[in-house]
Design a protein around this motif. Structure first.
Motif, PDB file in Angstrom:
ATOM      1  N   ALA A 173    -113.592  54.771 -69.379  1.00  0.00           N
ATOM      2  CA  ALA A 173    -113.389  55.820 -70.201  1.00  0.00           C
ATOM      3  C   ALA A 173    -112.853  56.990 -69.524  1.00  0.00           C
ATOM      4  O   ALA A 173    -111.890  57.760 -69.835  1.00  0.00           O
ATOM      5  CB  ALA A 173    -114.444  56.085 -71.348  1.00  0.00           C
ATOM      6  N   PHE A 174    -113.606  57.392 -68.448  1.00  0.00           N
ATOM      7  CA  PHE A 174    -113.077  58.620 -67.554  1.00  0.00           C
ATOM      8  C   PHE A 174    -111.870  58.545 -67.224  1.00  0.00           C
ATOM      9  O   PHE A 174    -110.924  59.399 -67.257  1.00  0.00           O
ATOM     10  CB  PHE A 174    -114.100  58.862 -66.384  1.00  0.00           C
ATOM     11  CG  PHE A 174    -113.730  59.716 -65.443  1.00  0.00           C
ATOM     12  CD1 PHE A 174    -114.110  61.304 -65.905  1.00  0.00           C
ATOM     13  CD2 PHE A 174    -113.275  59.897 -64.450  1.00  0.00           C
ATOM     14  CE1 PHE A 174    -113.987  62.177 -65.085  1.00  0.00           C
ATOM     15  CE2 PHE A 174    -112.791  60.828 -63.399  1.00  0.00           C
ATOM     16  CZ  PHE A 174    -113.290  62.043 -63.825  1.00  0.00           C
ATOM     17  N   PHE A 175    -111.242  57.215 -66.456  1.00  0.00           N
ATOM     18  CA  PHE A 175    -109.805  57.153 -66.012  1.00  0.00           C
ATOM     19  C   PHE A 175    -108.881  56.831 -67.309  1.00  0.00           C
ATOM     20  O   PHE A 175    -107.947  57.615 -66.993  1.00  0.00           O
ATOM     21  CB  PHE A 175    -109.818  56.206 -65.071  1.00  0.00           C
ATOM     22  CG  PHE A 175    -110.574  56.553 -63.694  1.00  0.00           C
ATOM     23  CD1 PHE A 175    -110.219  57.680 -62.949  1.00  0.00           C
ATOM     24  CD2 PHE A 175    -111.603  55.856 -63.329  1.00  0.00           C
ATOM     25  CE1 PHE A 175    -110.757  57.782 -61.751  1.00  0.00           C
ATOM     26  CE2 PHE A 175    -112.180  56.017 -62.110  1.00  0.00           C
ATOM     27  CZ  PHE A 175    -111.842  57.267 -61.327  1.00  0.00           C
ATOM     28  N   ALA A 176    -109.351  56.230 -68.276  1.00  0.00           N
ATOM     29  CA  ALA A 176    -108.460  56.164 -69.386  1.00  0.00           C
ATOM     30  C   ALA A 176    -108.064  57.427 -69.954  1.00  0.00           C
ATOM     31  O   ALA A 176    -106.886  57.378 -70.592  1.00  0.00           O
ATOM     32  CB  ALA A 176    -109.067  55.068 -70.560  1.00  0.00           C
ATOM     33  N   ALA A 177    -108.811  58.651 -69.989  1.00  0.00           N
ATOM     34  CA  ALA A 177    -108.667  59.754 -70.450  1.00  0.00           C
ATOM     35  C   ALA A 177    -107.727  60.635 -69.504  1.00  0.00           C
ATOM     36  O   ALA A 177    -107.162  61.827 -70.050  1.00  0.00           O
ATOM     37  CB  ALA A 177    -109.880  60.575 -70.918  1.00  0.00           C
ATOM     38  N   ALA A 178    -107.395  60.170 -68.361  1.00  0.00           N
ATOM     39  CA  ALA A 178    -106.658  61.110 -67.375  1.00  0.00           C
ATOM     40  C   ALA A 178    -105.421  61.289 -67.825  1.00  0.00           C
ATOM     41  O   ALA A 178    -104.916  62.455 -67.670  1.00  0.00           O
ATOM     42  CB  ALA A 178    -106.646  60.603 -66.205  1.00  0.00           C
ATOM     43  N   PRO A 179    -104.783  60.732 -68.628  1.00  0.00           N
ATOM     44  CA  PRO A 179    -103.255  60.870 -69.131  1.00  0.00           C
ATOM     45  C   PRO A 179    -103.176  62.073 -70.058  1.00  0.00           C
ATOM     46  O   PRO A 179    -102.218  62.837 -70.129  1.00  0.00           O
ATOM     47  CB  PRO A 179    -102.689  59.700 -69.691  1.00  0.00           C
ATOM     48  CG  PRO A 179    -103.586  58.460 -69.213  1.00  0.00           C
ATOM     49  CD  PRO A 179    -104.895  59.098 -68.945  1.00  0.00           C
ATOM     50  N   ALA A 180    -104.438  62.553 -70.496  1.00  0.00           N
ATOM     51  CA  ALA A 180    -104.528  63.755 -71.568  1.00  0.00           C
ATOM     52  C   ALA A 180    -104.983  64.847 -70.781  1.00  0.00           C
ATOM     53  O   ALA A 180    -105.329  65.848 -71.411  1.00  0.00           O
ATOM     54  CB  ALA A 180    -105.446  63.311 -72.808  1.00  0.00           C
ATOM     55  N   ASP A 181    -105.247  64.945 -69.563  1.00  0.00           N
ATOM     56  CA  ASP A 181    -105.685  65.960 -68.811  1.00  0.00           C
ATOM     57  C   ASP A 181    -104.464  67.135 -68.707  1.00  0.00           C
ATOM     58  O   ASP A 181    -103.137  66.831 -68.688  1.00  0.00           O
ATOM     59  CB  ASP A 181    -105.598  65.743 -67.145  1.00  0.00           C
ATOM     60  CG  ASP A 181    -106.876  65.102 -66.622  1.00  0.00           C
ATOM     61  OD1 ASP A 181    -107.583  64.568 -67.828  1.00  0.00           O
ATOM     62  OD2 ASP A 181    -106.770  64.506 -65.787  1.00  0.00           O
ATOM     63  N   PRO A 182    -104.804  68.409 -69.239  1.00  0.00           N
ATOM     64  CA  PRO A 182    -104.035  69.453 -69.136  1.00  0.00           C
ATOM     65  C   PRO A 182    -103.728  69.832 -67.828  1.00  0.00           C
ATOM     66  O   PRO A 182    -104.416  69.746 -66.992  1.00  0.00           O
ATOM     67  CB  PRO A 182    -104.849  70.541 -70.033  1.00  0.00           C
ATOM     68  CG  PRO A 182    -106.112  70.091 -70.451  1.00  0.00           C
ATOM     69  CD  PRO A 182    -106.287  68.767 -69.822  1.00  0.00           C
ATOM     70  N   PRO A 183    -102.605  70.427 -67.612  1.00  0.00           N
ATOM     71  CA  PRO A 183    -102.179  70.854 -66.204  1.00  0.00           C
ATOM     72  C   PRO A 183    -102.914  72.074 -65.894  1.00  0.00           C
ATOM     73  O   PRO A 183    -103.085  72.960 -66.859  1.00  0.00           O
ATOM     74  CB  PRO A 183    -100.657  71.043 -66.422  1.00  0.00           C
ATOM     75  CG  PRO A 183    -100.290  71.478 -67.943  1.00  0.00           C
ATOM     76  CD  PRO A 183    -101.234  70.623 -68.514  1.00  0.00           C
TER      77      PRO A 183
END
Length: 163
Positions: A37-47
């Motif tokens: 889940a931690f890595f799956a959520a990475a695409p939503a990281d704000p810059p």
């Protein structure tokens, strides 16, 4: 021997240097940690604006290279995220999926390998242990202090070799 005819390298970490991981820290704060889940959520990281601006500024004189503790299985999402932020294209060095060594060891190995044939002008990372080891090895380091440190992420980087 270092090739001085090519542009020097500016080496950037991703998590909490360019990408704000605060929204996914909750996956590391539970037991057991939910790495998928931690890595799956990475695409939503704000810059992180400070990190993005520094990378873009560095690209004027340097070739930008990305050095992350993220596992190789995250490559597609990582490349998409970098492109979506308008960051310079550059090589992305990732951890092997089965590599659980501390980030400071894996990153220093890669930095030394890069420095064998290219000048490394700067290393930008938020992990103090990575920064300390890179400085001791003679690299110029900029400590990314633009996000709040995460104890869970630090434990993951050093104790579990996961990012």
């Amino acid at each position: 021997m270092t090739d001085s005819s090519r542009r020097p390298l500016a080496v950037f970490d991703l998590d909490n240097t360019l990408a704000d991981t605060a929204h996914r820290q909750r996956f590391l704060e539970r037991r057991p940690r939910d790495w998928d889940a931690f890595f799956a959520a990475a695409p939503a990281d704000p810059p992180i604006p400070e990190g993005i601006a520094f990378a873009l500024e560095s690209a004027k004189e340097c070739e930008v290279v990305y050095l992350t503790g993220r596992p190789e299985r995250c490559r597609r999402d990582t490349l998409s995220w970098l492109a979506a932020q308008g960051l310079p294209e550059g090589r992305v060095h990732m951890r092997r999926d089965d590599d659980r060594r501390p980030a400071r060891r894996t990153k220093l190995e890669t930095l030394r390998r890069l420095a064998r044939d290219r000048a490394v002008r700067v290393v930008v990372d938020d992990d103090d242990l990575v920064c300390d080891d890179a400085e001791r090895a003679g690299f110029r380091v900029v400590r990314a202090r633009w996000t709040a440190p995460s104890a869970a992420l630090r434990t993951a980087q050093e104790g579990e070799g996961r990012t």
